[in-house]
Design a protein around this motif. Structure first.
Motif, short mmCIF file in Angstrom:
data_model
loop_
_atom_site.label_atom_id
_atom_site.label_comp_id
_atom_site.label_asym_id
_atom_site.label_seq_id
_atom_site.Cartn_x
_atom_site.Cartn_y
_atom_site.Cartn_z
N SER A 282 51.07 -51.03 32.02
CA SER A 282 51.09 -49.81 31.62
C SER A 282 51.93 -48.77 32.59
CB SER A 282 49.85 -49.27 31.45
OG SER A 282 48.85 -49.63 32.62
N VAL A 283 52.32 -49.60 33.60
CA VAL A 283 53.21 -48.64 34.63
C VAL A 283 54.70 -48.85 34.33
CG1 VAL A 283 53.75 -48.42 37.14
CG2 VAL A 283 51.38 -48.65 36.48
N LYS A 284 55.28 -47.99 33.90
CA LYS A 284 56.74 -48.06 33.45
C LYS A 284 57.63 -47.35 34.58
CE LYS A 284 55.51 -48.63 29.15
NZ LYS A 284 54.91 -50.12 28.79
N LEU A 285 58.49 -47.98 35.22
CA LEU A 285 59.54 -47.56 35.89
C LEU A 285 60.81 -47.00 35.22
CD1 LEU A 285 58.98 -49.86 38.98
CD2 LEU A 285 58.06 -47.74 38.59
N LEU A 286 61.12 -45.92 35.29
CA LEU A 286 62.40 -45.26 34.80
C LEU A 286 63.28 -44.85 35.94
CD1 LEU A 286 60.41 -42.50 32.60
CD2 LEU A 286 61.02 -44.83 31.83
N SER A 287 64.56 -45.43 35.72
CA SER A 287 65.76 -45.19 36.35
C SER A 287 66.40 -43.74 36.19
CB SER A 287 66.71 -46.24 36.58
OG SER A 287 66.43 -47.34 36.40
N GLY A 288 66.45 -42.85 37.27
CA GLY A 288 66.71 -41.45 37.18
C GLY A 288 68.34 -41.42 37.53
N PRO A 289 68.59 -39.92 37.62
CA PRO A 289 70.08 -39.71 37.66
C PRO A 289 70.38 -39.65 39.06
CG PRO A 289 68.51 -37.66 37.39
CD PRO A 289 67.68 -39.00 37.45
N GLY A 290 70.04 -40.66 39.81
CA GLY A 290 70.16 -40.70 41.43
C GLY A 290 71.36 -41.51 41.74
N CYS A 291 72.11 -42.14 40.99
CA CYS A 291 73.45 -42.78 41.45
C CYS A 291 74.52 -42.00 41.15
CB CYS A 291 73.44 -43.89 40.51
SG CYS A 291 75.27 -44.52 40.31
N PRO A 292 75.45 -41.45 42.48
CA PRO A 292 76.39 -40.20 42.24
C PRO A 292 77.35 -40.77 41.33
CG PRO A 292 76.09 -41.27 44.52
CD PRO A 292 75.10 -41.96 43.80
N VAL A 293 77.84 -41.89 41.19
CA VAL A 293 78.90 -42.49 40.44
C VAL A 293 78.49 -42.22 38.82
CG1 VAL A 293 80.42 -44.24 39.51
CG2 VAL A 293 79.65 -44.12 41.94
N CYS A 294 77.26 -42.50 38.36
CA CYS A 294 76.83 -42.43 37.19
C CYS A 294 76.71 -40.92 36.50
CB CYS A 294 75.48 -43.02 37.35
SG CYS A 294 75.29 -44.63 37.79
N VAL A 295 76.46 -40.02 37.40
CA VAL A 295 75.99 -38.49 36.82
C VAL A 295 77.37 -37.82 37.00
CG1 VAL A 295 73.53 -38.48 37.61
CG2 VAL A 295 75.50 -38.04 39.29
N THR A 296 78.16 -38.45 37.35
CA THR A 296 80.00 -37.90 37.55
C THR A 296 80.40 -37.62 36.02
OG1 THR A 296 80.17 -38.37 39.83
CG2 THR A 296 82.08 -37.73 38.46
N ASP A 297 80.62 -36.26 35.68
CA ASP A 297 81.08 -36.07 34.47
C ASP A 297 82.50 -37.03 34.04
OD1 ASP A 297 81.14 -34.24 31.96
OD2 ASP A 297 82.86 -33.65 32.77
N GLN A 298 82.63 -37.28 32.78
CA GLN A 298 83.78 -37.80 32.42
C GLN A 298 84.99 -37.09 32.83
OE1 GLN A 298 83.50 -40.88 31.37
NE2 GLN A 298 85.64 -41.23 31.65
N GLY A 299 84.92 -35.61 32.56
CA GLY A 299 85.97 -34.70 32.77
C GLY A 299 86.44 -34.81 34.21
N TYR A 300 85.74 -34.95 35.05
CA TYR A 300 85.96 -35.21 36.45
C TYR A 300 86.55 -36.19 36.87
CZ TYR A 300 85.09 -35.46 41.70
OH TYR A 300 85.51 -35.64 43.05
N ILE A 301 86.32 -37.29 36.04
CA ILE A 301 86.94 -38.93 36.32
C ILE A 301 88.41 -38.58 35.69
CG2 ILE A 301 86.87 -41.29 35.81
CD1 ILE A 301 84.38 -40.34 37.16
#
Lengths: 85, 360
Positions: free
Chosen positions: B48-67
Motif C-alpha cells: 500500500s506504500v507507492k513511491l512516485l518518481s517526481g519532476p526532479g531530474c533536470p534533463v527530464c523536465v527540460t522542454d523539447q523547445g529548449y533542446i
C-alpha cells in the motif's frame, strides 16, 4: 546532475582550489562558501563547494560510492552511465 | 545500521496498517529514484506504500523547445556549446548533440569550464547549456559574474534553470494528483534550506521530509512521512541535518537572486509553471543566448506516444507507457526520462524489471 561528492580542500587560492576525494583530485571553486579553509571537507556539486560536512558524514558517503560502483559492475555491466555532475 | 532499517520498516508497516489506506509518496529527486531502486527499498515496503518518481531530474523536465534551440545553436559555425554530460543524448528534432557528432560540442564538468572555453576560443561564442535546479543555478550565476568581471564578450548562457518548490505546488494544484507527501531532494535542500518547503505544507497540508541518499535515511524518511500522515500533522522535517540547514546556503541564494528572476517558463509535461523557471535579469541580458542570437523560444510537443510528461507528474509508472522497453530503451531513448541516468524510465529499465516491484 543532483549528485554531490564530499571532498577535502587541499589547496586554496582566493575562491579557487583543489579538492581530494578517495585519492581523486580536481579543481573546484569555493565562491559559495566564503569561509572555507584548506583541510575542510565540503560537498562538491558541479565543480562548486556547496556545504561543509564533517569527517564522519564524508566517510559514510565515500563508502556508499564504493558500494554503488561495485553494485553497478555486478548488476549492469553493459549499461552506459552518463557523467554525473 | 541494519537495526535502524528494521526499525523504520516496522514503523512503516505498523502506521500504514493503522491508516488502512494506500499512501502515495513522491520522491522529487532523480538521485533518490535511483537510490531507491539500487537498494531494493520498494520490495521492503508494504504493497500500500507507492513511491512516485517526481519532476526532479533536470534533463527530464527540460522542454523539447529548449533542446531544439540548443541543437540549432550547435549547428552554427560561430558557436561552441558547453554542456553537462547528461544533456548530450537527449533527442531533439534532428538527433541529439551526440549523434550530430559536431566538434563544437564540449562536455564540461562545471560552469567554470565553460568560461575557460570562452577564454580559449575568442573567435567563437560559447553557449553554456544552463540546466538544473537550485544546485546548479548558483554555479551558472558565478560563471556570469566571472564573465562580467573579465568583460568576456563571447560567453553567454541558455537558461532553463528550474525551481523545485513551484513545481511541487503546481503538481498539488492539479486535481488529478495523487500525492500524499513529498520525500524532498537532498542536495537541492542544501541550497534552498528545509524552510523553503513550508509554503507547500501550509498551503496543501502535505508532509515534506528531506532525506539523504543512504538507504537507511530513505527508509527513515518514508517512516517519518507515514507517521505524519497517521497523526494528521504534516510538517517540514529534515533527516539530512549533516548538510541541510533551515536557511540553506545563503551566499548561493544571494547569487541566484542577484543574476536571475523567475518567470512562467515551460516544463516538459507540466506546462508553464508560475514562477518556476529562471532567466537572467534585464541588466545581464548581454549574457543571454536568446537575446544574443535573437531566438524566440517556443514550447514544443513531446515526441509522439511519449508519456514522459505523465511520468514526471507521478500519474503513471514508466512500464505503463507503450514505448517503454519496446521502442524506448537506454540505447534508443525516445523521451528524456530514458536518457538521463537519473530519469525514472532509465531507473525502471535498469533495476525495476528485476524482482518484485509494483507496476500499478
Amino acid at each position: 546532475m543532483c549528485l554531490a561528492v564530499p571532498a577535502r580542500i587541499v589547496e586554496l587560492m582566493d575562491d579557487r582550489g583543489v579538492a581530494d576525494a578517495m585519492g581523486n583530485r580536481w579543481s573546484v571553486r569555493t565562491t559559495l562558501l566564503p569561509d572555507v579553509q584548506v583541510g575542510d571537507i565540503v560537498l562538491i556539486h558541479a565543480g562548486f563547494a556547496i556545504a561543509t560536512v564533517d569527517e564522519e558524514e564524508a566517510r559514510k558517503t565515500w563508502e556508499l560510492f564504493a558500494e554503488i560502483a561495485e553494485f553497478q559492475e555486478r548488476q549492469a555491466p553493459s549499461s552506459k552511465e552518463e557523467g554525473t555532475v | 545500521m541494519l537495526e535502524r532499517v528494521d526499525k523504520a520498516k516496522k514503523q512503516i508497516h505498523n502506521t500504514v496498517d493503522a491508516l488502512g489506506r494506500s499512501v502515495n509518496i513522491m520522491e522529487v529527486c532523480g538521485t533518490h529514484t535511483v537510490a531507491i531502486f539500487r537498494s531494493g527499498i520498494r520490495s521492503a515496503l508494504p504493497e500500500s506504500v507507492k513511491l512516485l518518481s517526481g519532476p526532479g531530474c533536470p534533463v527530464c523536465v527540460t522542454d523539447q523547445g529548449y533542446i531544439d534551440t540548443v541543437m540549432d545553436l550547435a549547428a552554427r559555425e560561430d558557436c561552441l556549446i558547453a554542456t553537462y554530460g547528461d544533456m548530450i543524448r537527449v533527442p531533439g528534432k534532428n538527433g541529439s548533440l551526440e549523434t550530430m557528432n559536431r566538434s563544437n560540442v564540449h562536455v564540461v564538468l562545471s560552469s567554470d569550464d565553460a568560461v575557460q572555453l570562452a577564454c580559449a576560443h575568442p573567435d567563437k561564442t560559447v553557449v553554456f547549456v544552463a540546466v538544473g535546479f537550485e544546485t546548479t543555478t548558483p554555479a551558472t550565476a558565478v560563471a556570469v559574474m566571472t564573465a562580467e568581471k573579465m568583460d568576456l564578450s563571447n560567453f553567454c548562457i541558455l537558461s532553463a534553470h528550474k525551481l523545485v518548490v513551484p513545481a511541487m505546488q503546481a503538481l498539488l494544484s492539479d486535481t488529478k494528483n495523487k500525492i500524499d507527501a513529498f520525500l524532498c531532494p537532498g542536495h537541492v535542500s542544501v541550497i534552498i534550506g528545509s524552510d523553503a518547503y513550508r509554503p507547500v505544507v501550509e498551503q496543501f497540508s502535505r508532509p515534506c521530509v528531506v532525506a539523504g541518499f543512504e538507504p537507511v535515511q530513505v527508509m527513515e524518511g518514508i517512516a517519518e512521512i507515514c507517521r505524519q500522515l497517521a497523526d494528521e500533522s504534516p510538517q517540514v522535517k529534515s533527516l539530512y541535518s549533516a548538510v541541510v540547514t533551515a536557511q540553506g546556503n545563503t551566499r548561493a541564494w544571494e547569487l541566484i537572486e542577484a543574476y536571475f528572476e523567475p518567470y512562467d517558463g515551460p516544463w516538459r509535461g507540466l506546462g508553464c509553471i508560475p514562477n518556476g523557471t529562471l532567466r537572467l535579469k534585464r541588466q545581464y541580458k548581454r549574457f543571454d543566448a536568446l537575446v544574443r542570437f535573437g531566438i524566440e523560444e517556443i514550447p514544443k510537443e513531446e515526441p509522439n506516444g511519449c508519456l514522459c510528461g505523465q511520468v514526471l507528474c507521478g500519474l503513471i509508472n514508466p512500464p505503463q507507457c507503450g514505448l517503454f522497453d519496446a521502442v524506448c530503451t537506454p540505447d534508443t531513448p525516445v523521451g528524456p526520462c530514458m536518457v538521463s541516468s537519473e530519469g525514472a524510465c532509465s531507473a525502471w529499465y535498469k533495476y525495476g524489471r528485476r524482482g518484485k516491484v509494483h507496476h500499478d
